[in-house]
Design a protein around this motif. Sequence first.
Motif, PDB file in Angstrom:
ATOM      1  N   GLY A  79      41.736  43.699  43.400  1.00  0.00           N
ATOM      2  CA  GLY A  79      41.459  42.836  42.257  1.00  0.00           C
ATOM      3  C   GLY A  79      41.605  41.396  42.707  1.00  0.00           C
TER       4      GLY A  79
ATOM      5  N   VAL B 288      37.195  44.041  42.423  1.00  0.00           N
ATOM      6  CA  VAL B 288      37.106  43.817  40.986  1.00  0.00           C
ATOM      7  C   VAL B 288      37.363  42.344  40.705  1.00  0.00           C
TER       8      VAL B 288
ATOM      9  N   MET C  66      38.734  39.436  38.635  1.00  0.00           N
ATOM     10  CA  MET C  66      39.766  39.320  37.598  1.00  0.00           C
ATOM     11  C   MET C  66      40.227  37.886  37.420  1.00  0.00           C
TER      12      MET C  66
ATOM     13  N   SER D  90      36.760  41.996  34.927  1.00  0.00           N
ATOM     14  CA  SER D  90      37.593  42.131  33.733  1.00  0.00           C
ATOM     15  C   SER D  90      37.003  41.387  32.537  1.00  0.00           C
TER      16      SER D  90
ATOM     17  N   THR E  20      46.468  43.436  43.626  1.00  0.00           N
ATOM     18  CA  THR E  20      45.893  42.334  42.836  1.00  0.00           C
ATOM     19  C   THR E  20      46.632  41.002  42.932  1.00  0.00           C
TER      20      THR E  20
END
Lengths: 437, 437
Positions: free
Chosen positions: B302, B154, B156, B182, B282
Amino acid sequence: MWQQPTSLFTDHYELTMLQASLRAGTAQRQSVFEVFARRLPEGRRYGVVAGTGRILEGLEHFRFGQEQLEFLERANVVDRQTLDYLADFRFTGDIHGYAEGEIYFPGSPVLIVESTFAEACVLETFILSVLNHDSAIASAASRMCAAAGSRPCVEMGSRRTHEESAVAAARAAVIAGFGSTSNLEAGLRYGVKTIGTAAHAFTLLHDSERAAFEAQVASFGADTTLLVDTYDVEQGVRTAVEVAGPELGAVRLDSGDLVEQARWVRDLLDDLGNEDTRIMVTSDLDEHAIAALQSAPVDAYGVGTALVTGSGAPTASMVYKLVSRQNDDGAWGDVAKAAKGKGSVGGRKFALRRLNERGRATAELVGIGEVPLADANDRLLLRQFVRGGEVLPGWTGAEGVVRATQRHHDSIQEMPGIARRLHRGEPVIPTEYVDEA
Amino acid sequence: MWQQPTSLFTDHYELTMLQASLRAGTAQRQSVFEVFARRLPEGRRYGVVAGTGRILEGLEHFRFGQEQLEFLERANVVDRQTLDYLADFRFTGDIHGYAEGEIYFPGSPVLIVESTFAEACVLETFILSVLNHDSAIASAASRMCAAAGSRPCVEMGSRRTHEESAVAAARAAVIAGFGSTSNLEAGLRYGVKTIGTAAHAFTLLHDSERAAFEAQVASFGADTTLLVDTYDVEQGVRTAVEVAGPELGAVRLDSGDLVEQARWVRDLLDDLGNEDTRIMVTSDLDEHAIAALQSAPVDAYGVGTALVTGSGAPTASMVYKLVSRQNDDGAWGDVAKAAKGKGSVGGRKFALRRLNERGRATAELVGIGEVPLADANDRLLLRQFVRGGEVLPGWTGAEGVVRATQRHHDSIQEMPGIARRLHRGEPVIPTEYVDEA
């Protein structure tokens, strides 16, 4: 400046936190968020705050219009209650912080946002994006200017970074001491000086180097800068002088060993009677290369890649942390997380720079409660930028850039001389936390 | 997408070259400019082309409006003849290049612009800004996805880079294999999937961690991701499970030793009966940290800072060089500069990827003249994006991103397996220059 809403330059979770807090009834708690950096990039002695003016410009466009709301609904990001809240969104709180151009250290509270949790929460990503980018560039630029001394630096890195970052980088470089930029959009938006003459392609377009130089001089006069390294540098210099004569403004060197080349090109120019023709160098310079050229007969530095990538530190690693908030009964509580290596200090901060009797900085004082103005030389660092949602005048646009440039100049003067040296070390002054008086 | 003209995302010298060539009568010479990288970042095995779609979107807004022309006149950048030329400016040439998402190597002609010198010259800075930024991000992202294997990544990193770079970075990351971002503006502009739940501030806002989790679950259901490291991780996990029950979607770990923590948090979740609750990590991840987590029970990564800063290579060092142009008599001449360490190869290139009988890439063939399609497995790499100034359909917007994502996926499959390993080395296949047949 901003022609579209800035509200979706935002992480998804800012809006889900908003939704959950609206539902829980905690969204309206008054809160204090603080921006600070836990540390400087490895070995750096100080950082430079930049981007504040851009945040204030963007704040006025931080609205959720039809297009934004329709997207948030379509993508199922938040619920109806939250969409209704966002439709009327307008920041109504206060923002204080270090003046743009100011020097900062680990723990310096460079920006303080005071408002409801909801309002401060949705601004987080945008504020950090701007400060982290622009401060990284300004921090690198300031070191380059220190290495260059009185010789001017020109920002030429637009092609090495995102097209919008390029504009912000040019702005940040000028704040940190660069004399001009190649970026035309920065000239349009912020009134900064732009310069430029020609690239190798212009020489290659023409049937000979001489024809290219003749075309450039015909259009811009002899007081232009001719790029002399497309084929052979010595021949290039000779041709440049033949075409432009004694009035030739400058030659530009963009490859090879610049120290050695600058020496013999200087001698050659002098021999040809062009004592007033300047030498500009532009090949992959960073602050260390600039320092190495200190004794070479160079008149100006063009800096590209290293500037726009923060010379090894492309982001300033600033964070935005909730440090205090009201409970339902209105009582304030300072808060801080304990997460390993990522702790924070709760409470609404003050900050001042302690100066000695000669006006030199000796410490950064950060604390909570009454400001201890024990020493008349102490300089308060927090300025107000936004009052009740209204951006105060003087911090934005071309005016803001001029003011920030002056602020940076004055703050550097105030630092111990070691700040302007390039070798790696600790922050040039310590950050001291002061307990409540 | 673009709400204002893109024409001043340009270096000053592009317009002074235009002026001098207009005056000299050479501006209208037909020209070929080529974008390529002389080398990959130190130790990288391949690069990923990204940004092509954004260039084509920006090309449609590459106009000089009243505001731009007034600035250029006011700042004395160019003369009246040049202003008149710019007032009518519209790119009318052809653009070919590597499809967005394609893999590239040193010397790959990733973009070829064919038009008058004038038209191609003024596009230089904008084209390089987009390709250098977006390709740097995509190149880093592709390695992260290789390290992550089948686990989703992901994006971010919005807060760690300029607010507009963040949108482009999210787009580039998705092209190179990231599952989501995000960044909400990227969702709006390009239809990419956005995700997010809550930060530490949300926990600190509430009177207890339990109250925060309850608020989040009340609003988003048990199938949400709870951030468990604000205070004590073990207690955080226990509270999360008590509040959300067996349906808890995921817990997120954002600090500490992630390998060790993931192990015991997995055990704890399993002991509590939450076998289906996932673990997301993350904290300052890059491709090497992701690789180190390969054997840990982690379900999603993340990635922030390392992604948006290109993981040590924040710019792709692509250049835009004049490689061929007509003389006044209409004859074409290939051109190249000799500048030390910055030489280029003249001529309009073709490019193809040589594949073996199993469909694996063995070499990048670049040459001038007839395309030597000796082997039926060879894959032609140059696609047409613009014909006579018209942008061809399929390369821009959300459609372009989907197509580029597929292209990247297919191109990676075609590479030798060693391309997906992280250790430093030479480009995974050699670039071979082919002489005219």
